[in-house]
Enzyme design. Structure first.
Site, PDB file in Angstrom:
ATOM      1  N   VAL A   1       0.839  -1.198   0.000  1.00 38.98           N
ATOM      2  CA  VAL A   1       0.000   0.000   0.000  1.00 38.98           C
ATOM      3  C   VAL A   1       0.877   1.253   0.000  1.00 38.98           C
ATOM      4  O   VAL A   1       0.549   2.239  -0.669  1.00 38.98           O
ATOM      5  CB  VAL A   1      -0.960   0.002   1.220  1.00 38.98           C
ATOM      6  CG1 VAL A   1      -1.747   1.308   1.295  1.00 38.98           C
ATOM      7  CG2 VAL A   1      -1.915  -1.184   1.156  1.00 38.98           C
ATOM      8  N   CYS A   2       1.979   1.226   0.708  1.00 44.47           N
ATOM      9  CA  CYS A   2       2.837   2.400   0.874  1.00 44.47           C
ATOM     10  C   CYS A   2       3.249   3.043  -0.448  1.00 44.47           C
ATOM     11  O   CYS A   2       3.124   4.266  -0.600  1.00 44.47           O
ATOM     12  CB  CYS A   2       4.061   2.063   1.715  1.00 44.47           C
ATOM     13  SG  CYS A   2       3.648   1.477   3.379  1.00 44.47           S
ATOM     14  N   PRO A   3       3.732   2.287  -1.448  1.00 45.88           N
ATOM     15  CA  PRO A   3       4.130   2.969  -2.683  1.00 45.88           C
ATOM     16  C   PRO A   3       2.964   3.629  -3.411  1.00 45.88           C
ATOM     17  O   PRO A   3       3.153   4.661  -4.062  1.00 45.88           O
ATOM     18  CB  PRO A   3       4.777   1.870  -3.531  1.00 45.88           C
ATOM     19  CG  PRO A   3       4.395   0.589  -2.914  1.00 45.88           C
ATOM     20  CD  PRO A   3       4.068   0.863  -1.475  1.00 45.88           C
TER      21      PRO A   3
END
Length: 187
Positions: free
Chosen positions: A46-48
Site C-alpha cells: 500500500v505504501c508505494p
C-alpha cells in the site's frame, strides 16, 4: 488523547532527498507548513501507492508553502535503495526521513512497538511547529492526497482569517462561515 496543538519535539534525522543523504531537524520545519506522512515500511504494498499519490500533489503543496516529509522506521540507505529499485518511488521529490529508532514515530504517537513500524499517520504541522490536523489509518487502507491538500488549504485559510471557518468539502474560493449567534440553528 488529542495531539492537536502539540508541539513537535526536537529532532534531527537522516533523510534521502534529491539523490543525496541529508539531515532534517526541527529547525527546518519552523516558519512554514509541513506534512509528516508516516508509513509502515519501504518495499511494501500500500505504501508505494500512497507515496506516488502524494508525489503527484507535491508541486501543489509546495506552491502553497507546505513541505512534505515521508517517514518510516527504515534507514536512509533503505530509502535510497527503494528509489533506485522502484519506478513508482522514483517519482518522489520530497524528503524521505529515516526513523530507525522510532523516535519520530513515538513523538507523533504512531509507533507500533511490538513490530518496530509506524502506523499510517498523516500530520499537518503549522509554521510554529504545532500539530493542527492528523489522521491515522489502519495499515491496510491507503490515504488520499487530494483530501490532504484540501485540509492544508483550509488550515492555512483559518490561520490567516481567524474569524472564519471552513465547512465540509470547502475548497479555496468557496464560501466560508463566520461563527455567530445569527448562525445558531440556521445551518
Amino acid at each position: 488523547m488529542s495531539l492537536i496543538g502539540k508541539e513537535v519535539g526536537d529532532f534531527t534525522v537522516n533523510a534521502y532527498h534529491d539523490s543525496e543523504f541529508k539531515t532534517v531537524s526541527k529547525a527546518d520545519i519552523l516558519g512554514k507548513w509541513s506534512v509528516f506522512f508516516f508509513y509502515p515500511a519501504d518495499f511494501t504494498f500500500v505504501c508505494p501507492t500512497e507515496l506516488k499519490d502524494l508525489a503527484d500533489k507535491y508541486d501543489e503543496l509546495r506552491e502553497i508553502g507546505c513541505e512534505v516529509y515521508s517517514v518510516s522506521c527504515d534507514t536512509h540507505f533503505v530509502h535510497k535503495a527503494w528509489q533506485d529499485a522502484s519506478e513508482t518511488i522514483k517519482a518522489i521529490k520530497f524528503p524521505m526521513l529515516a526513523d530507525p529508532t522510532g523516535a519520530l514515530a513515538r513523538d507523533f504517537d504512531v509507533m507500533i512497538e511490538d513490530k518496530g513500524l509506524a502506523e499510517r499517520g498523516t500530520f499537518i504541522v503549522n509554521p510554529e511547529g504545532q500539530i493542527c490536523a492528523y489522521e491515522v489509518n489502519a495499515g491496510n487502507v491507503g490515504r488520499n492526497a487530494d483530501e490532504l491538500l484540501r485540509k492544508v488549504q483550509a488550515l492555512q485559510f483559518v490561520a490567516k482569517y481567524g474569524d472564519r471557518v471552513c465547512p465540509a468539502k470547502w475548497t479555496p474560493g468557496k464560501d466560508t462561515l463566520k461563527p455567530g449567534l445569527d448562525l445558531v440553528g440556521k445551518i
